[in-house]
Write a protein that holds these residues in place. Sequence first.
Motif, PDB file in Angstrom:
ATOM      1  N   VAL A   1      -8.519  -1.494   2.571  1.00 19.36           N
ATOM      2  CA  VAL A   1      -8.879  -0.782   3.795  1.00 19.36           C
ATOM      3  C   VAL A   1      -9.253  -1.799   4.874  1.00 19.36           C
ATOM      4  O   VAL A   1      -9.626  -2.934   4.568  1.00 19.36           O
ATOM      5  N   PRO A   2      -9.144  -1.416   6.140  1.00 16.12           N
ATOM      6  CA  PRO A   2      -9.509  -2.327   7.222  1.00 16.12           C
ATOM      7  C   PRO A   2     -11.008  -2.654   7.201  1.00 16.12           C
ATOM      8  O   PRO A   2     -11.802  -1.974   6.532  1.00 16.12           O
ATOM      9  N   ASP A   3     -11.380  -3.683   7.973  1.00 18.49           N
ATOM     10  CA  ASP A   3     -12.801  -4.007   8.073  1.00 18.49           C
ATOM     11  C   ASP A   3     -13.512  -2.947   8.913  1.00 18.49           C
ATOM     12  O   ASP A   3     -12.888  -2.023   9.459  1.00 18.49           O
ATOM     13  N   ALA A   4     -14.829  -3.066   9.018  1.00 21.98           N
ATOM     14  CA  ALA A   4     -15.629  -2.008   9.637  1.00 21.98           C
ATOM     15  C   ALA A   4     -15.219  -1.720  11.074  1.00 21.98           C
ATOM     16  O   ALA A   4     -15.115  -0.553  11.486  1.00 21.98           O
ATOM     17  N   ALA A   5     -14.996  -2.773  11.859  1.00 19.32           N
ATOM     18  CA  ALA A   5     -14.623  -2.562  13.258  1.00 19.32           C
ATOM     19  C   ALA A   5     -13.273  -1.870  13.372  1.00 19.32           C
ATOM     20  O   ALA A   5     -13.093  -0.947  14.190  1.00 19.32           O
ATOM     21  N   ASP A   6     -12.317  -2.289  12.552  1.00 16.37           N
ATOM     22  CA  ASP A   6     -11.000  -1.655  12.580  1.00 16.37           C
ATOM     23  C   ASP A   6     -11.068  -0.210  12.087  1.00 16.37           C
ATOM     24  O   ASP A   6     -10.393   0.674  12.629  1.00 16.37           O
ATOM     25  N   ARG A   7     -11.879   0.047  11.068  1.00 14.33           N
ATOM     26  CA  ARG A   7     -12.027   1.425  10.588  1.00 14.33           C
ATOM     27  C   ARG A   7     -12.575   2.332  11.684  1.00 14.33           C
ATOM     28  O   ARG A   7     -12.119   3.462  11.875  1.00 14.33           O
ATOM     29  N   ALA A   8     -13.549   1.818  12.428  1.00 16.25           N
ATOM     30  CA  ALA A   8     -14.144   2.610  13.502  1.00 16.25           C
ATOM     31  C   ALA A   8     -13.109   2.941  14.576  1.00 16.25           C
ATOM     32  O   ALA A   8     -13.068   4.067  15.095  1.00 16.25           O
ATOM     33  N   GLU A   9     -12.261   1.979  14.923  1.00 18.41           N
ATOM     34  CA  GLU A   9     -11.249   2.210  15.951  1.00 18.41           C
ATOM     35  C   GLU A   9     -10.167   3.162  15.463  1.00 18.41           C
ATOM     36  O   GLU A   9      -9.738   4.071  16.197  1.00 18.41           O
ATOM     37  N   VAL A  10      -9.722   2.995  14.228  1.00 19.62           N
ATOM     38  CA  VAL A  10      -8.717   3.900  13.668  1.00 19.62           C
ATOM     39  C   VAL A  10      -9.250   5.332  13.663  1.00 19.62           C
ATOM     40  O   VAL A  10      -8.551   6.286  14.050  1.00 19.62           O
ATOM     41  N   HIS A  11     -10.504   5.511  13.259  1.00 21.45           N
ATOM     42  CA  HIS A  11     -11.127   6.833  13.218  1.00 21.45           C
ATOM     43  C   HIS A  11     -11.262   7.412  14.625  1.00 21.45           C
ATOM     44  O   HIS A  11     -10.952   8.595  14.851  1.00 21.45           O
ATOM     45  N   ARG A  12     -11.715   6.603  15.563  1.00 23.05           N
ATOM     46  CA  ARG A  12     -11.907   7.081  16.936  1.00 23.05           C
ATOM     47  C   ARG A  12     -10.610   7.603  17.532  1.00 23.05           C
ATOM     48  O   ARG A  12     -10.576   8.679  18.147  1.00 23.05           O
ATOM     49  N   VAL A  13      -9.532   6.860  17.350  1.00 21.05           N
ATOM     50  CA  VAL A  13      -8.246   7.272  17.911  1.00 21.05           C
ATOM     51  C   VAL A  13      -7.807   8.610  17.326  1.00 21.05           C
ATOM     52  O   VAL A  13      -7.287   9.478  18.036  1.00 21.05           O
ATOM     53  N   ILE A  14      -8.034   8.807  16.041  1.00 20.37           N
ATOM     54  CA  ILE A  14      -7.629  10.072  15.413  1.00 20.37           C
ATOM     55  C   ILE A  14      -8.352  11.252  16.053  1.00 20.37           C
ATOM     56  O   ILE A  14      -7.721  12.230  16.484  1.00 20.37           O
ATOM     57  N   TYR A  15      -9.675  11.181  16.130  1.00 19.65           N
ATOM     58  CA  TYR A  15     -10.460  12.334  16.582  1.00 19.65           C
ATOM     59  C   TYR A  15     -10.495  12.485  18.103  1.00 19.65           C
ATOM     60  O   TYR A  15     -10.465  13.608  18.619  1.00 19.65           O
ATOM     61  N   ASP A  16     -10.553  11.368  18.818  1.00 21.96           N
ATOM     62  CA  ASP A  16     -10.685  11.451  20.279  1.00 21.96           C
ATOM     63  C   ASP A  16      -9.348  11.558  20.993  1.00 21.96           C
ATOM     64  O   ASP A  16      -9.313  11.961  22.166  1.00 21.96           O
ATOM     65  N   GLU A  17      -8.264  11.198  20.310  1.00 16.16           N
ATOM     66  CA  GLU A  17      -6.964  11.205  20.972  1.00 16.16           C
ATOM     67  C   GLU A  17      -5.930  12.057  20.226  1.00 16.16           C
ATOM     68  O   GLU A  17      -5.481  13.083  20.733  1.00 16.16           O
TER      69      GLU A  17
END
Length: 253
Positions: A166-182
């Motif tokens: 799995v990606p590191d913490a910062a990358d996980r946060a960005e991947v998650h944000r794009v899914i829900y916010d976009e």
Amino acid sequence: MSHPSPPAGHGPDQSPAPRQRVVGMLGGMSWESTAEYYRLANELVRERLGGLHSARLLLASVDFAEIERLQVAGEWDRAGQVLAAEAARLQAAGAELLVLCTNTMHRVADQVQAAVDVPLLHLADATAAAVHAAGLSTVGLLGTAFTMEQAFYRDRLAGRGLRVLVPDAADRAEVHRVIYDELCLGVVRPESREAYRQVIGRLVDAGAQGVVLGCTEIELLVGAEDSPVPVFPTTRLHVEAAVTAALEGVPVG
């Protein structure tokens, strides 16, 4: 002069050809990706049977805002109860097999399956089969934070012989944000595609031989052309498994 009918067991077989099984889709999480489930199922049935054939489907579409609130609150049992009730309604309406049109909510797949007598086709199983068929053993996993960080999905893949990165913490946060916010809102931004490409590149550098697009919305943003290694689009893989099961024994043409 009338002719008697041939006795039972004689003459040509007049039994009807096997028909498609009815697939129950438990969707709405989000409806953007559920629409892809519906489109892909009909396209695949038309490709396999030809002519004007289309898929026999039932769709239960929940209010994603309710489910997302339960996700954030960690009320997985309550979310499972909501989806289990919808699954039972699909079965009562005539569904002969079910698909849960979301990776994240496979967190409650066992709870959903326990509510019905018809099979629930697990998305991670279809994905693992495709990875094995490609001859790979190590995959990177992109998805919501719940899917990437909790054990339910990673363990299901690992239990089928795969090593999961799995990606590191910062990358996980960005991947998650794009899914829900976009993506869940139908927003597809070039900047987010580039960010995902960079995350994929870092997973490949860490040893990923392929990348599982482990959220049904991600396929709206990136595909094979965005990765230096094979990608595994879970929405398409899940629908392909459902259509194959629904058409088992159905003659082509």
